[in-house]
Design a protein around this motif. Structure first.
Motif, PDB file in Angstrom:
ATOM      1  N   PHE A   6      30.668  52.245  35.921  1.00  0.00           N
ATOM      2  CA  PHE A   6      29.713  51.350  35.613  1.00  0.00           C
ATOM      3  C   PHE A   6      30.344  49.871  36.073  1.00  0.00           C
ATOM      4  CE2 PHE A   6      28.633  54.831  32.460  1.00  0.00           C
ATOM      5  CZ  PHE A   6      27.281  54.363  32.365  1.00  0.00           C
ATOM      6  N   VAL A   7      29.531  49.406  36.963  1.00  0.00           N
ATOM      7  CA  VAL A   7      29.753  48.270  37.837  1.00  0.00           C
ATOM      8  C   VAL A   7      28.797  47.092  37.486  1.00  0.00           C
ATOM      9  CG1 VAL A   7      31.155  49.651  39.412  1.00  0.00           C
ATOM     10  CG2 VAL A   7      28.742  49.016  39.984  1.00  0.00           C
ATOM     11  N   ALA A   8      29.013  45.940  37.932  1.00  0.00           N
ATOM     12  CA  ALA A   8      28.280  44.749  37.786  1.00  0.00           C
ATOM     13  C   ALA A   8      27.865  44.496  39.383  1.00  0.00           C
ATOM     14  CB  ALA A   8      28.671  43.820  36.922  1.00  0.00           C
ATOM     15  N   THR A   9      26.635  44.865  40.003  1.00  0.00           N
ATOM     16  CA  THR A   9      26.588  44.635  41.453  1.00  0.00           C
ATOM     17  C   THR A   9      26.504  43.180  41.744  1.00  0.00           C
ATOM     18  OG1 THR A   9      24.155  44.948  41.120  1.00  0.00           O
ATOM     19  CG2 THR A   9      25.770  46.865  41.989  1.00  0.00           C
ATOM     20  N   SER A  10      26.113  42.373  40.542  1.00  0.00           N
ATOM     21  CA  SER A  10      25.929  40.726  40.997  1.00  0.00           C
ATOM     22  C   SER A  10      26.985  40.033  39.969  1.00  0.00           C
ATOM     23  CB  SER A  10      24.409  40.456  40.771  1.00  0.00           C
ATOM     24  OG  SER A  10      23.991  40.739  39.383  1.00  0.00           O
ATOM     25  N   SER A  11      27.958  40.400  39.958  1.00  0.00           N
ATOM     26  CA  SER A  11      29.111  39.758  39.145  1.00  0.00           C
ATOM     27  C   SER A  11      29.667  38.404  39.809  1.00  0.00           C
ATOM     28  CB  SER A  11      30.267  40.718  38.808  1.00  0.00           C
ATOM     29  OG  SER A  11      31.199  40.026  38.378  1.00  0.00           O
ATOM     30  N   GLY A  12      29.874  37.644  39.102  1.00  0.00           N
ATOM     31  CA  GLY A  12      30.252  36.082  39.496  1.00  0.00           C
ATOM     32  C   GLY A  12      31.850  36.220  39.597  1.00  0.00           C
ATOM     33  N   SER A  13      32.477  37.119  39.031  1.00  0.00           N
ATOM     34  CA  SER A  13      33.917  36.990  38.884  1.00  0.00           C
ATOM     35  C   SER A  13      34.443  37.867  40.052  1.00  0.00           C
ATOM     36  CB  SER A  13      34.324  37.807  37.666  1.00  0.00           C
ATOM     37  OG  SER A  13      35.703  38.204  37.784  1.00  0.00           O
ATOM     38  N   THR A  14      35.327  37.269  40.947  1.00  0.00           N
ATOM     39  CA  THR A  14      36.029  38.016  42.004  1.00  0.00           C
ATOM     40  C   THR A  14      37.133  38.948  41.494  1.00  0.00           C
ATOM     41  OG1 THR A  14      37.471  36.318  42.100  1.00  0.00           O
ATOM     42  CG2 THR A  14      35.525  35.962  43.776  1.00  0.00           C
ATOM     43  N   ALA A  15      37.546  38.829  40.353  1.00  0.00           N
ATOM     44  CA  ALA A  15      38.323  39.842  39.801  1.00  0.00           C
ATOM     45  C   ALA A  15      37.778  41.113  39.560  1.00  0.00           C
ATOM     46  CB  ALA A  15      39.088  39.097  38.799  1.00  0.00           C
ATOM     47  N   ILE A  16      36.596  40.892  38.804  1.00  0.00           N
ATOM     48  CA  ILE A  16      35.824  42.168  38.594  1.00  0.00           C
ATOM     49  C   ILE A  16      35.366  43.010  39.813  1.00  0.00           C
ATOM     50  CG2 ILE A  16      33.664  43.040  37.550  1.00  0.00           C
ATOM     51  CD1 ILE A  16      34.019  40.903  35.343  1.00  0.00           C
ATOM     52  N   LYS A  17      34.829  42.092  40.914  1.00  0.00           N
ATOM     53  CA  LYS A  17      34.337  42.526  41.971  1.00  0.00           C
ATOM     54  C   LYS A  17      35.533  43.262  42.715  1.00  0.00           C
ATOM     55  CE  LYS A  17      30.923  39.300  43.191  1.00  0.00           C
ATOM     56  NZ  LYS A  17      30.424  38.251  44.232  1.00  0.00           N
ATOM     57  N   LYS A  18      36.776  42.821  42.925  1.00  0.00           N
ATOM     58  CA  LYS A  18      37.800  43.523  43.535  1.00  0.00           C
ATOM     59  C   LYS A  18      38.281  44.859  42.581  1.00  0.00           C
ATOM     60  CE  LYS A  18      40.293  39.705  45.536  1.00  0.00           C
ATOM     61  NZ  LYS A  18      41.307  38.855  45.580  1.00  0.00           N
ATOM     62  N   LYS A  19      38.144  44.628  41.251  1.00  0.00           N
ATOM     63  CA  LYS A  19      38.706  45.918  40.523  1.00  0.00           C
ATOM     64  C   LYS A  19      37.553  47.129  40.701  1.00  0.00           C
ATOM     65  CE  LYS A  19      40.848  43.546  36.928  1.00  0.00           C
ATOM     66  NZ  LYS A  19      40.844  43.303  35.465  1.00  0.00           N
ATOM     67  N   GLN A  20      36.218  46.757  40.871  1.00  0.00           N
ATOM     68  CA  GLN A  20      35.077  47.583  41.046  1.00  0.00           C
ATOM     69  C   GLN A  20      35.517  48.168  42.639  1.00  0.00           C
ATOM     70  OE1 GLN A  20      31.427  45.563  38.413  1.00  0.00           O
ATOM     71  NE2 GLN A  20      31.713  45.326  40.420  1.00  0.00           N
ATOM     72  N   GLN A  21      35.628  47.372  43.323  1.00  0.00           N
ATOM     73  CA  GLN A  21      35.751  47.923  44.915  1.00  0.00           C
ATOM     74  C   GLN A  21      37.010  48.910  44.878  1.00  0.00           C
ATOM     75  OE1 GLN A  21      36.228  44.283  47.027  1.00  0.00           O
ATOM     76  NE2 GLN A  21      34.040  43.862  47.410  1.00  0.00           N
ATOM     77  N   GLU A  22      38.178  48.772  44.185  1.00  0.00           N
ATOM     78  CA  GLU A  22      39.181  49.510  44.195  1.00  0.00           C
ATOM     79  C   GLU A  22      38.859  50.884  43.809  1.00  0.00           C
ATOM     80  OE1 GLU A  22      43.959  49.900  42.929  1.00  0.00           O
ATOM     81  OE2 GLU A  22      42.923  47.960  43.006  1.00  0.00           O
ATOM     82  N   VAL A  23      38.149  50.800  42.354  1.00  0.00           N
ATOM     83  CA  VAL A  23      37.706  52.164  41.983  1.00  0.00           C
ATOM     84  C   VAL A  23      36.934  52.791  42.894  1.00  0.00           C
ATOM     85  CG1 VAL A  23      36.690  53.348  39.880  1.00  0.00           C
ATOM     86  CG2 VAL A  23      38.322  51.364  39.531  1.00  0.00           C
ATOM     87  N   VAL A  24      35.708  52.380  43.241  1.00  0.00           N
ATOM     88  CA  VAL A  24      34.847  53.145  43.939  1.00  0.00           C
ATOM     89  C   VAL A  24      35.547  53.334  45.319  1.00  0.00           C
ATOM     90  CG1 VAL A  24      32.830  52.490  45.530  1.00  0.00           C
ATOM     91  CG2 VAL A  24      33.000  51.801  43.116  1.00  0.00           C
TER      92      VAL A  24
END
Length: 179
Positions: A6-24
Motif C-alpha cells: 500500500f503506497v501513496a502515489t501523490s504523497s507530499g512527504s519525501t521520506a514516505i516516497k523514499k520508503k515506498q521506492q525502497e520497498v517497491v
C-alpha cells in the motif's frame, strides 16, 4: 499468494516516497510478484489498509502511513519491519513466501540444524564431566564485551578483540583446571 504494497502515489512527504521506492525497488529487483495499492487515489484501498493494520502497529494518531505490506489478507509489516527483515536476510519469511532455492534464507535452516546436531554430540560427549557454568562461552564473552564497553574500553577491544578473547579463553581453561 499476492504481496500487496500500500503506497501513496501523490504523497507530499519525501521520506514516505523514499520508503515506498525502497520497498517497491527491492521487490522488483528480486522478482517478487506484488501489487501496488494506491491509497491516495482509491478510498477503498485507504480504508482497507487502515482497518487491517493491527492495532499495535498503528501510530499514536491511529492512522498508519504507507508503505504497509500484506500477503493477501495477512499483515506482514510496515517499512521498519521490512527493513529489519531485509537486513537479517529473512525477507521471504517476513513476506510469508517460500524462499527460492539457493538463497541465504534457505541455507540458514540447514546451518542451524548442523549447529544443533554438533551441540548435541558435544553434550553427549561431556555427559560424564562435571557441569560447567550455566552460560555458554559465547554468552560469557558477550557479557565481558558489554562490561568492557561500559568501562570505556570499547575502542581498544575492537583493535585487539581477537587477542583479548584468546587471553580470556586461556584464563577460563586455567580456572577450570584449578577447580
Amino acid at each position: 499468494m499476492v504481496i500487496k504494497v500500500f503506497v501513496a502515489t501523490s504523497s507530499g512527504s519525501t521520506a514516505i516516497k523514499k520508503k515506498q521506492q525502497e520497498v517497491v525497488g527491492f521487490l522488483e529487483a528480486n522478482k517478487i510478484d506484488f501489487q501496488q495499492m494506491d491509497i491516495a487515489g482509491d478510498e477503498d484501498n485507504r480504508k482497507w489498509m487502515r482497518e487491517n493494520v493491527p492495532g499495535e502497529k498503528k501510530p499514536q494518531n491511529g492512522i498508519p502511513l504507507p508503505p504497509q505490506i500484506f500477503n493477501e489478507e495477512r499483515y506482514c509489516g510496515d517499512f521498519e519491519s521490512f527493513f529489519s527483515a531485509k537486513e537479517e536476510n529473512i525477507i521471504y519469511s517476513f513476506l510469508g513466501l517460500a524462499p527460492p532455492p539457493g538463497t541465504k534464507e534457505t541455507e540458514k535452516p540447514n546451518a542451524v540444524d548442523e549447529t544443533e546436531a554438533h551441540t548435541e554430540s558435544k553434550t553427549d560427549e561431556g555427559a560424564h564431566e562435571e557441569p560447567q557454568s550455566a552460560q555458554s562461552p559465547s554468552e560469557d564473552q558477550q557479557e565481558r564485551k558489554e562490561e568492557h564497553a561500559a568501562t570505556g574500553g570499547g575502542e581498544k577491544q575492537e583493535e585487539g578483540g581477537e587477542e583479548q578473547e584468546e587471553g580470556e579463553e586461556k584464563e577460563e581453561v586455567e580456572e577450570q583446571e584449578e577447580s
